[in-house]
Design an enzyme around this catalytic site. Structure first.
Site, mmCIF file in Angstrom:
data_model
loop_
_atom_site.group_PDB
_atom_site.id
_atom_site.type_symbol
_atom_site.label_atom_id
_atom_site.label_comp_id
_atom_site.label_asym_id
_atom_site.label_seq_id
_atom_site.Cartn_x
_atom_site.Cartn_y
_atom_site.Cartn_z
ATOM 1 N N GLU A 18 0.808 -1.216 0.000
ATOM 2 C CA GLU A 18 0.000 0.000 0.000
ATOM 3 C C GLU A 18 0.842 1.267 0.000
ATOM 4 O O GLU A 18 0.334 2.346 -0.278
ATOM 5 C CB GLU A 18 -0.934 0.008 1.214
ATOM 6 C CG GLU A 18 -2.098 -0.961 1.097
ATOM 7 C CD GLU A 18 -3.195 -0.631 2.085
ATOM 8 O OE1 GLU A 18 -2.889 -0.078 3.158
ATOM 9 O OE2 GLU A 18 -4.362 -0.905 1.766
ATOM 10 N N HIS A 324 -3.528 -3.995 3.467
ATOM 11 C CA HIS A 324 -2.718 -3.397 4.526
ATOM 12 C C HIS A 324 -2.069 -4.492 5.371
ATOM 13 O O HIS A 324 -0.859 -4.440 5.671
ATOM 14 C CB HIS A 324 -3.613 -2.507 5.392
ATOM 15 C CG HIS A 324 -2.879 -1.521 6.241
ATOM 16 N ND1 HIS A 324 -2.274 -1.853 7.421
ATOM 17 C CD2 HIS A 324 -2.670 -0.199 6.072
ATOM 18 C CE1 HIS A 324 -1.715 -0.791 7.956
ATOM 19 N NE2 HIS A 324 -1.941 0.244 7.152
#
Length: 367
Positions: A18, A324
């Site tokens: 990310e 994440h």
């Protein structure tokens, strides 16, 4: 200073996965624990404002102070940081983000290293306590720490004063005790929900806002079939309210018969009905409980480095698996050399397990 002649500097591409601030926080925390030099480049490369922001800078400078580290590239907007730590020291420390940036994200940067410090650490951090895209201080107190205590972690946090965007002004105190090692965490069966607790707050706002948020959350949980719901409200007489700016929100946490603590939260914003704030958190918690998982997806992110450092095999279930979390797993694997087993795909329930390295505190004077 740690010699890179024998321990080569670890190179981390901050654009991995990310490409956010979590890569930086986790990398530096693990560098501090292992006393390895870390070079992070492309810091927050995939964010709309790449590079360090004040809360990231505060976290770096705080960690550097605790570890007496040499740092280069520590300035707002910098996309490259070199961090060379020494052993983490106990003591009393005070840090001010200077904005409404998240105090809990600064604490996340510090808490792993502090677990293996030379002595107790007392922290005061000023900034935001209830921020979008960050754990609330109530989540950290009632979800993060109870889960970490299952692994032998020792610590307490207290919210002295709340801080919301854009004014900030929050104050958080943390008392953290060192340990020799972390134990594994193995919890894959949710079991029966014993109780659901929560705290709704409203500062620099009418007290009825906190009451309405709490009531809406309670009604939503009861209509979903949950019993034993206890949600408290926190508010202040406007003339005696010590906070700097207005803000409202709620954090909920469910405790189950097998020791799972699962959380959810929601924040208020201008024009957003109080009832919506309460319902959002209740619906999120209900969704997590119906998935029969043992760790909510926010907590799963936070547990990954602890699981890798622990002694023995850790195993949790979470939903949904997020990019994440997978980024955090990839990063921790690169630094510590462990291998996680992940069952499930992004957006679906998943099971995460790893055999930890059994890390023990590296303290001067200890054999």
């Amino acid at each position: 200073m740690i010699s890179t002649k024998f321990f080569p500097m670890i190179e981390i591409d901050g654009a991995m996965g990310e490409g956010g601030g979590a890569v930086l926080r986790t990398a530096l925390a693990l560098g501090a624990v292992s006393q390895r030099a870390i070079h992070v480049f492309n810091v927050r490369a995939k964010r709309s404002k790449p590079g360090l922001q004040p809360q990231h800078l505060c976290g770096i400078e705080a960690l550097a102070k605790l570890t007496r580290a040499e740092i280069r590239g520590a300035s707002v907007g910098s996309t490259e940081v070199i961090f060379e730590p020494r052993p983490t020291e106990g003591g009393r420390y005070h840090f001010d983000i200077g904005t409404a940036g998240s105090t809990t994200l600064v604490l996340q940067t510090l808490m792993l290293a502090v677990a293996f410090a030379s002595g107790p650490v007392h922290l005061e951090v000023k900034g935001g306590t209830d921020n979008p895209l960050a754990p609330s201080i109530d989540f950290m107190k009632n979800v993060t720490l109870p889960n970490l205590r299952r692994m032998g972690y020792r610590g307490e946090v207290e919210c002295i004063r709340r801080g919301h965007y854009p004014r900030g002004g929050g104050i958080v105190h943390a008392k953290l005790e060192p340990i020799e090692k972390l134990s594994s965490i193995k919890i894959t069966d949710q079991g029966k929900v014993l109780k659901i607790s929560g705290l709704a707050h409203a500062v620099k706002l009418p007290a009825q806002i906190a009451t309405r948020i709490a009531h809406a959350a309670s009604m939503e949980l009861l209509s979903a079939g949950q019993g034993n719901v206890d949600i408290k409200s926190e508010s202040y007489h406007l003339a005696q309210d010590p906070h700097i700016g207005p803000g409202a929100g709620i954090t909920l946490w469910a405790e189950t018969e097998y020791g799972a603590v699962i959380g959810a939260s929601s924040l208020g914003s201008p024009g957003k009905p109080s009832e919506q704030v309460g319902k959002e958190a209740a619906q999120e918690l209900t969704k997590q409980l119906r998935a029969r998982i043992t760790v909510d997806y926010h907590m799963a992110d936070q547990l990954i480095p602890y699981m890798a450092l622990a002694e023995g095999t850790s195993e949790i279930t979470t939903s949904p698996l997020t990019s994440h979390t997978l980024t955090n797993i990839e990063l921790v694997q690169n630094i510590l050399g462990v291998r996680f087993l992940v069952e499930g795909g992004i957006g679906s329930p998943g099971k995460i397990s790893v055999k930890g390295i059994g890390f023990k505190a590296l303290r001067l004077g200890k054999s």
